[in-house]
Design a protein around this motif. Structure first.
Motif, PDB file in Angstrom:
ATOM      1  N   ARG A   1       9.184  -6.911  15.603  1.00 38.30           N
ATOM      2  CA  ARG A   1       8.108  -8.054  15.315  1.00 38.30           C
ATOM      3  C   ARG A   1       7.810  -7.809  13.852  1.00 38.30           C
ATOM      4  O   ARG A   1       7.542  -8.862  13.188  1.00 38.30           O
ATOM      5  N   ARG A   2       7.616  -6.588  13.501  1.00 44.35           N
ATOM      6  CA  ARG A   2       7.373  -6.400  11.897  1.00 44.35           C
ATOM      7  C   ARG A   2       8.204  -7.152  11.121  1.00 44.35           C
ATOM      8  O   ARG A   2       7.899  -7.819   9.991  1.00 44.35           O
ATOM      9  N   ASN A   3       9.469  -6.634  11.302  1.00 36.48           N
ATOM     10  CA  ASN A   3      10.474  -7.400  10.331  1.00 36.48           C
ATOM     11  C   ASN A   3      10.673  -8.845  10.702  1.00 36.48           C
ATOM     12  O   ASN A   3      10.856  -9.400   9.631  1.00 36.48           O
TER      13      ASN A   3
ATOM     14  N   ARG B   1      11.702   2.597   5.220  1.00 33.85           N
ATOM     15  CA  ARG B   1      12.534   1.195   4.858  1.00 33.85           C
ATOM     16  C   ARG B   1      14.005   1.629   4.856  1.00 33.85           C
ATOM     17  O   ARG B   1      14.392   2.439   4.698  1.00 33.85           O
TER      18      ARG B   1
ATOM     19  N   SER C   1      15.993  -2.907  15.283  1.00 32.64           N
ATOM     20  CA  SER C   1      15.102  -3.392  14.315  1.00 32.64           C
ATOM     21  C   SER C   1      15.176  -5.032  13.844  1.00 32.64           C
ATOM     22  O   SER C   1      14.421  -5.390  13.213  1.00 32.64           O
TER      23      SER C   1
ATOM     24  N   ALA D   1       8.208 -10.767  11.122  1.00 32.48           N
ATOM     25  CA  ALA D   1       7.099 -11.164  10.356  1.00 32.48           C
ATOM     26  C   ALA D   1       7.171 -11.188   8.810  1.00 32.48           C
ATOM     27  O   ALA D   1       6.932 -11.785   8.067  1.00 32.48           O
ATOM     28  N   LYS D   2       8.010 -10.198   8.362  1.00 30.66           N
ATOM     29  CA  LYS D   2       8.176  -9.859   7.103  1.00 30.66           C
ATOM     30  C   LYS D   2       9.262 -10.854   6.205  1.00 30.66           C
ATOM     31  O   LYS D   2       9.252 -11.071   5.299  1.00 30.66           O
TER      32      LYS D   2
ATOM     33  N   GLU E   1      11.698  -2.488   7.792  1.00 34.46           N
ATOM     34  CA  GLU E   1      10.750  -1.479   8.081  1.00 34.46           C
ATOM     35  C   GLU E   1      11.211  -0.722   9.335  1.00 34.46           C
ATOM     36  O   GLU E   1      11.568  -1.304  10.443  1.00 34.46           O
TER      37      GLU E   1
ATOM     38  N   VAL F   1       7.941  -3.285  18.502  1.00 35.07           N
ATOM     39  CA  VAL F   1       7.013  -2.983  17.369  1.00 35.07           C
ATOM     40  C   VAL F   1       7.685  -3.351  15.983  1.00 35.07           C
ATOM     41  O   VAL F   1       7.137  -4.032  15.132  1.00 35.07           O
ATOM     42  N   TRP F   2       8.615  -2.902  15.966  1.00 34.77           N
ATOM     43  CA  TRP F   2       9.516  -2.800  14.205  1.00 34.77           C
ATOM     44  C   TRP F   2      10.193  -4.130  14.471  1.00 34.77           C
ATOM     45  O   TRP F   2      10.153  -4.524  13.253  1.00 34.77           O
TER      46      TRP F   2
END
Length: 287
Positions: free
Chosen positions: A152-154, A73, A122, A156-157, A82, A149-150
């Protein structure tokens, strides 16, 4: 002093001996992560609850693995993001540039300002703007598939991620459909000269993606390209903000020349008082 705080003090000594810049803060952050508490709550961890995995985490940091890779994090303004291998870890210095941009956007009369974040990584910049300027329409551009990849994760988060349009594209040529309509272009691009590789901090040199760090012999190749991209994207009267190293302020400011259609080019300092980012206003056509 409880057991955990005693161990944190010992860990801070080890990290300092290993050359870590902020040994006490890093030791506390690792302890908080391992024990699932806030840093300010470390004193509440009972001796019987001490988790020996703390020392495994300290050993990784002692070997100069980035703190953010260990915990997974990174904090940026009001966000917890993330991060990990393949994406640039956002730095506190960039928060000052984002703060400048947010203040500028809040002063606009535009109902829905359009923002483009080039070299998004990010997604820290794009998501912070989307969170703090709720009426904004943000576009994030990133070329690296590993970094995406990161991103998209962030997205979505973070709740505001739904208002950020993510584009897998080259920052130099992206979003031609928005030419002449954007209210702010912002970027933390690669800017380290290629011949300064050995002088880069171990955490960045060995773990951050090379694509996010180095940019030609003087470090300014990408910034020169972004100057052209920003001029293409912005509507007249709108602004660009670009981060640079603390040695490049004057050189970057000279890229945004009046004869190229820019005005009010200025360099700004970060919280440590070091030159950190340049802003300029698009006035019209190039000379």
């Amino acid at each position: 002093m409880n057991l955990l705080l005693s161990e944190v003090a010992l860990a801070a000594v080890r990290l300092a001996e290993a050359g870590v810049d902020s040994p006490r803060a890093d030791a506390e952050e690792l302890a908080a992560w391992v024990h699932a508490v806030r840093r300010g709550e470390l004193h509440t961890v009972r001796d019987g609850d001490f988790d020996a995995r703390f020392w495994a985490a300290v050993a990784r940091r002692e070997n100069r693995e980035p703190l953010q890779h260990i915990t997974g994090r990174a904090y940026f303004r009001y966000l917890e993001l993330e991060v990990g291998p393949g994406v640039f870890v956002p730095r506190p210095e960039t928060e000052v540039m984002v703060g400048w941009a947010i203040d500028r956007l809040r002063g606009l009369d535009t109902a829905e300002p359009v923002i483009v974040d080039l070299c998004s990584g990010s997604g820290a910049i794009a998501l912070a703007i989307a969170q703090e300027v709720p009426r904004s329409r943000v576009h994030a551009v990133e070329l690296s598939e590993d970094a995406l990849v990161w991103t998209r994760r962030n997205m979505a988060k973070v709740a505001e991620g739904r208002r950020v349009a993510l584009h897998h594209a080259d920052a130099r040529t992206a979003l031609s459909e928005l030419d002449g309509t954007v209210d702010l272009v912002i970027s933390n691009p690669p800017y380290i000269p290629l011949d300064e590789w050995e002088g880069v901090a171990t955490e960045a040199r060995d773990y951050d993606p090379q694509l996010a760090l180095f940019s030609g012999p003087d470090g300014l190749d990408m910034i020169r390209s972004l100057e052209r991209a920003a001029f293409r994207l912005l509507r007249p009267g709108s602004w660009v903000a670009v981060e640079h190293s603390d040695q490049q302020g004057g050189a970057v400011q000279r890229i945004f020349l009046e004869e190229l259609g820019w005005s009010e080019a200025a360099d700004h300092r970060d919280l440590t008082g070091r030159p950190r980012f340049v802003t300029a206003r698009k006035e019209g056509r190039r000379g």
